[in-house]
Write a protein that holds these residues in place. Structure first.
Motif, PDB file in Angstrom:
ATOM      1  N   LYS A  77      25.421 -27.531  35.467  1.00  0.00           N
ATOM      2  CA  LYS A  77      26.274 -28.656  35.833  1.00  0.00           C
ATOM      3  C   LYS A  77      26.265 -29.728  34.747  1.00  0.00           C
ATOM      4  N   ARG A  78      25.160 -29.777  34.000  1.00  0.00           N
ATOM      5  CA  ARG A  78      25.021 -30.779  32.944  1.00  0.00           C
ATOM      6  C   ARG A  78      24.709 -30.086  31.620  1.00  0.00           C
ATOM      7  N   SER A  79      25.082 -30.731  30.520  1.00  0.00           N
ATOM      8  CA  SER A  79      24.863 -30.168  29.198  1.00  0.00           C
ATOM      9  C   SER A  79      23.404 -30.313  28.780  1.00  0.00           C
ATOM     10  N   ARG A  80      22.840 -29.233  28.236  1.00  0.00           N
ATOM     11  CA  ARG A  80      21.450 -29.287  27.785  1.00  0.00           C
ATOM     12  C   ARG A  80      21.275 -30.236  26.600  1.00  0.00           C
ATOM     13  N   GLY A  81      22.309 -30.419  25.808  1.00  0.00           N
ATOM     14  CA  GLY A  81      22.204 -31.292  24.654  1.00  0.00           C
ATOM     15  C   GLY A  81      21.878 -32.734  24.997  1.00  0.00           C
ATOM     16  N   GLU A  82      22.182 -33.147  26.220  1.00  0.00           N
ATOM     17  CA  GLU A  82      21.865 -34.526  26.617  1.00  0.00           C
ATOM     18  C   GLU A  82      20.368 -34.731  26.767  1.00  0.00           C
ATOM     19  N   LEU A  83      19.619 -33.649  26.942  1.00  0.00           N
ATOM     20  CA  LEU A  83      18.176 -33.778  27.120  1.00  0.00           C
ATOM     21  C   LEU A  83      17.508 -34.345  25.871  1.00  0.00           C
ATOM     22  N   VAL A  84      17.992 -33.932  24.707  1.00  0.00           N
ATOM     23  CA  VAL A  84      17.459 -34.468  23.450  1.00  0.00           C
ATOM     24  C   VAL A  84      17.906 -35.917  23.262  1.00  0.00           C
ATOM     25  N   THR A  85      19.191 -36.155  23.414  1.00  0.00           N
ATOM     26  CA  THR A  85      19.742 -37.497  23.215  1.00  0.00           C
ATOM     27  C   THR A  85      19.081 -38.510  24.133  1.00  0.00           C
ATOM     28  N   ASP A  86      18.944 -38.168  25.402  1.00  0.00           N
ATOM     29  CA  ASP A  86      18.403 -39.125  26.367  1.00  0.00           C
ATOM     30  C   ASP A  86      16.938 -39.457  26.077  1.00  0.00           C
ATOM     31  N   PHE A  87      16.171 -38.487  25.591  1.00  0.00           N
ATOM     32  CA  PHE A  87      14.788 -38.798  25.241  1.00  0.00           C
ATOM     33  C   PHE A  87      14.723 -39.750  24.052  1.00  0.00           C
ATOM     34  N   LEU A  88      15.579 -39.527  23.065  1.00  0.00           N
ATOM     35  CA  LEU A  88      15.540 -40.362  21.863  1.00  0.00           C
ATOM     36  C   LEU A  88      15.951 -41.803  22.139  1.00  0.00           C
ATOM     37  N   THR A  89      16.686 -42.034  23.203  1.00  0.00           N
ATOM     38  CA  THR A  89      17.078 -43.401  23.563  1.00  0.00           C
ATOM     39  C   THR A  89      16.243 -43.958  24.713  1.00  0.00           C
ATOM     40  N   SER A  90      15.308 -43.170  25.220  1.00  0.00           N
ATOM     41  CA  SER A  90      14.500 -43.580  26.367  1.00  0.00           C
ATOM     42  C   SER A  90      13.231 -44.285  25.909  1.00  0.00           C
ATOM     43  N   SER A  91      12.637 -45.043  26.814  1.00  0.00           N
ATOM     44  CA  SER A  91      11.322 -45.641  26.570  1.00  0.00           C
ATOM     45  C   SER A  91      10.227 -44.904  27.337  1.00  0.00           C
ATOM     46  N   LEU A  92      10.585 -43.854  28.071  1.00  0.00           N
ATOM     47  CA  LEU A  92       9.605 -43.082  28.813  1.00  0.00           C
ATOM     48  C   LEU A  92       8.711 -42.290  27.859  1.00  0.00           C
ATOM     49  N   SER A  93       7.471 -42.074  28.256  1.00  0.00           N
ATOM     50  CA  SER A  93       6.585 -41.204  27.495  1.00  0.00           C
ATOM     51  C   SER A  93       7.110 -39.764  27.575  1.00  0.00           C
ATOM     52  N   PRO A  94       6.718 -38.899  26.642  1.00  0.00           N
ATOM     53  CA  PRO A  94       7.130 -37.495  26.758  1.00  0.00           C
ATOM     54  C   PRO A  94       6.732 -36.880  28.097  1.00  0.00           C
ATOM     55  N   GLN A  95       5.541 -37.187  28.576  1.00  0.00           N
ATOM     56  CA  GLN A  95       5.086 -36.632  29.853  1.00  0.00           C
ATOM     57  C   GLN A  95       5.983 -37.080  30.999  1.00  0.00           C
ATOM     58  N   ALA A  96       6.269 -38.374  31.066  1.00  0.00           N
ATOM     59  CA  ALA A  96       7.091 -38.905  32.155  1.00  0.00           C
ATOM     60  C   ALA A  96       8.519 -38.382  32.050  1.00  0.00           C
ATOM     61  N   TYR A  97       9.036 -38.281  30.832  1.00  0.00           N
ATOM     62  CA  TYR A  97      10.399 -37.799  30.662  1.00  0.00           C
ATOM     63  C   TYR A  97      10.501 -36.338  31.089  1.00  0.00           C
ATOM     64  N   LEU A  98       9.532 -35.514  30.694  1.00  0.00           N
ATOM     65  CA  LEU A  98       9.559 -34.103  31.100  1.00  0.00           C
ATOM     66  C   LEU A  98       9.474 -33.965  32.621  1.00  0.00           C
ATOM     67  N   ALA A  99       8.632 -34.753  33.246  1.00  0.00           N
ATOM     68  CA  ALA A  99       8.516 -34.695  34.702  1.00  0.00           C
ATOM     69  C   ALA A  99       9.859 -35.006  35.358  1.00  0.00           C
ATOM     70  N   GLN A 100      10.550 -35.995  34.836  1.00  0.00           N
ATOM     71  CA  GLN A 100      11.855 -36.369  35.375  1.00  0.00           C
ATOM     72  C   GLN A 100      12.872 -35.250  35.171  1.00  0.00           C
ATOM     73  N   VAL A 101      12.905 -34.696  33.964  1.00  0.00           N
ATOM     74  CA  VAL A 101      13.875 -33.648  33.644  1.00  0.00           C
ATOM     75  C   VAL A 101      13.615 -32.381  34.445  1.00  0.00           C
ATOM     76  N   LEU A 102      12.351 -31.966  34.516  1.00  0.00           N
ATOM     77  CA  LEU A 102      12.049 -30.711  35.200  1.00  0.00           C
ATOM     78  C   LEU A 102      12.246 -30.814  36.706  1.00  0.00           C
ATOM     79  N   SER A 103      12.186 -32.018  37.246  1.00  0.00           N
ATOM     80  CA  SER A 103      12.483 -32.189  38.671  1.00  0.00           C
ATOM     81  C   SER A 103      13.964 -31.978  38.962  1.00  0.00           C
ATOM     82  N   GLN A 104      14.795 -32.026  37.900  1.00  0.00           N
ATOM     83  CA  GLN A 104      16.230 -31.798  38.033  1.00  0.00           C
ATOM     84  C   GLN A 104      16.654 -30.546  37.257  1.00  0.00           C
ATOM     85  N   GLY A 105      15.702 -29.652  37.010  1.00  0.00           N
ATOM     86  CA  GLY A 105      15.939 -28.509  36.137  1.00  0.00           C
ATOM     87  C   GLY A 105      17.048 -27.579  36.577  1.00  0.00           C
TER      88      GLY A 105
END
Length: 257
Positions: A77-105
Motif C-alpha cells: 500500500k505504501r512505497s518502500r522508498g519512503e522508509l529511507v527518506t523518513d528515517f533521514l528526516t526523523s529525530s527518532l533513534s534507529p531502534q525506535a524508528y524500526l519498531a514503528q516501521v515494523l509495527s506497520q510492516g
C-alpha cells in the motif's frame, strides 16, 4: 537496492560499504544530490514514488533498503522508498524508528532496512537491521562484516559472499578496486543458486553482483566510507546498455557535539 556488503566498527564510527541498486530501466531515477525539498538529504531519487534506496544526511544518519525476492511479488500500500527518506528526516533513534516501521510492516512489500546514526555527540555509533519478513527482527549490529541482498541479513548467496570477501581485502583509498567488485558479472553455478521461487533462468540472471538484461539491471553503484568524523561517498549511475552515465561525489565532515 539489491546488494550491500559492509564492515562496521561502532566505537570508531567506522562504516565501510559497497552497494548496487538494481531496477527496471524504465523507472525514472535522479542521481544522488542534495534534495531541494529536504535539503539535509543527499541521495538518489526514485521519480516514480519519490523515495530513495540509500542516503545520508548532514548530521550523520544513514539508511539503505533492499527488497525481498519472493515468487509472488506483492505491491504494498505504501512505497518502500519512503522508509529511507523518513528515517533521514526523523529525530527518532534507529531502534525506535524500526519498531514503528515494523509495527506497520504489512503495508509494504517485502523489505530489509539498514539504519545508522553516527552522530558525534554519542558514545559510539549505532547501526540497526530489520525487515518485514521472517528472520527480519530488529537488531543492533555489533562490530563485524555483514552482507545484505534480497533475503535476510547475511544469507550466504554466492554474489554476497564474493562481495564480502572482496570488501575485506579492499584498500579503502582504492576507488577503482571498489567499483571493480561492484562491476563483477560472475554468475553462480546452477547448483549454488538460491531457490526463491522464481525461475532458474531468472535466478541465474540475478546471481551476479552486476546485472544487465534488456529491461532490468544495475542502475546505481555506491561506495561509502565513514571514518574519523569524515564521510566520503561516491555514486555511479548506469544506463540501459550498462554504460556509465555519471559519477556523484560527496565529502562531508560530521558535526561535533
Amino acid at each position: 537496492m539489491c546488494l550491500i556488503a559492509f564492515s562496521w566498527q561502532p566505537q570508531a564510527r567506522h562504516l565501510h560499504l559497497l552497494a548496487n541498486r538494481d531496477e527496471f530501466y524504465a523507472r525514472p531515477t535522479q542521481p544522488a544530490h542534495w534534495w531541494p525539498d529536504s535539503p539535509t538529504i543527499w541521495a538518489g531519487r526514485d521519480q516514480q514514488a519519490g523515495g530513495t534506496w540509500l542516503g545520508i544526511n548532514r548530521s550523520g544518519r544513514f539508511a539503505a533498503l533492499t527488497n525481498v525476492r519472493e515468487a509472488q511479488m506483492s505491491v504494498g500500500k505504501r512505497s518502500r522508498g519512503e522508509l529511507v527518506t523518513d528515517f533521514l528526516t526523523s529525530s527518532l533513534s534507529p531502534q525506535a524508528y524500526l519498531a514503528q516501521v515494523l509495527s506497520q510492516g504489512e503495508q509494504y512489500a517485502g523489505f530489509n532496512l539498514l539504519l545508522g546514526d553516527l552522530a558525534m555527540d554519542k558514545d559510539e555509533g549505532e547501526l540497526w537491521y530489520g525487515g518485514n519478513r521472517a528472520g527480519g527482527e530488529a537488531r543492533r549490529l555489533n562490530a563485524g562484516s555483514y552482507g545484505l541482498s534480497n533475503a535476510q541479513l547475511n544469507t550466504p548467496w554466492p554474489k554476497l559472499t564474493r562481495l564480502k570477501q572482496g570488501l575485506a581485502q579492499l584498500d579503502e583509498t582504492n576507488e577503482a578496486s571498489a567499483f571493480a567488485l561492484l562491476d563483477d558479472t560472475t554468475q553462480a553455478t546452477p547448483e549454488s543458486l538460491p531457490n526463491t521461487g522464481v525461475s532458474p533462468e531468472l535466478e541465474l540472471l540475478l546471481s551476479s553482483a552486476f546485472i544487465h538484461s534488456s529491461t532490468y539491471g544495475t542502475r546505481a553503484q555506491t561506495y561509502l566510507c565513514i571514518k574519523d568524523q569524515q564521510l566520503d561517498i561516491i555514486e555511479r549511475s548506469r544506463g540501459a546498455q550498462a554504460e556509465l552515465i555519471s559519477t556523484q561525489r560527496l565529502q562531508l565532515i560530521l558535526p561535533s557535539a
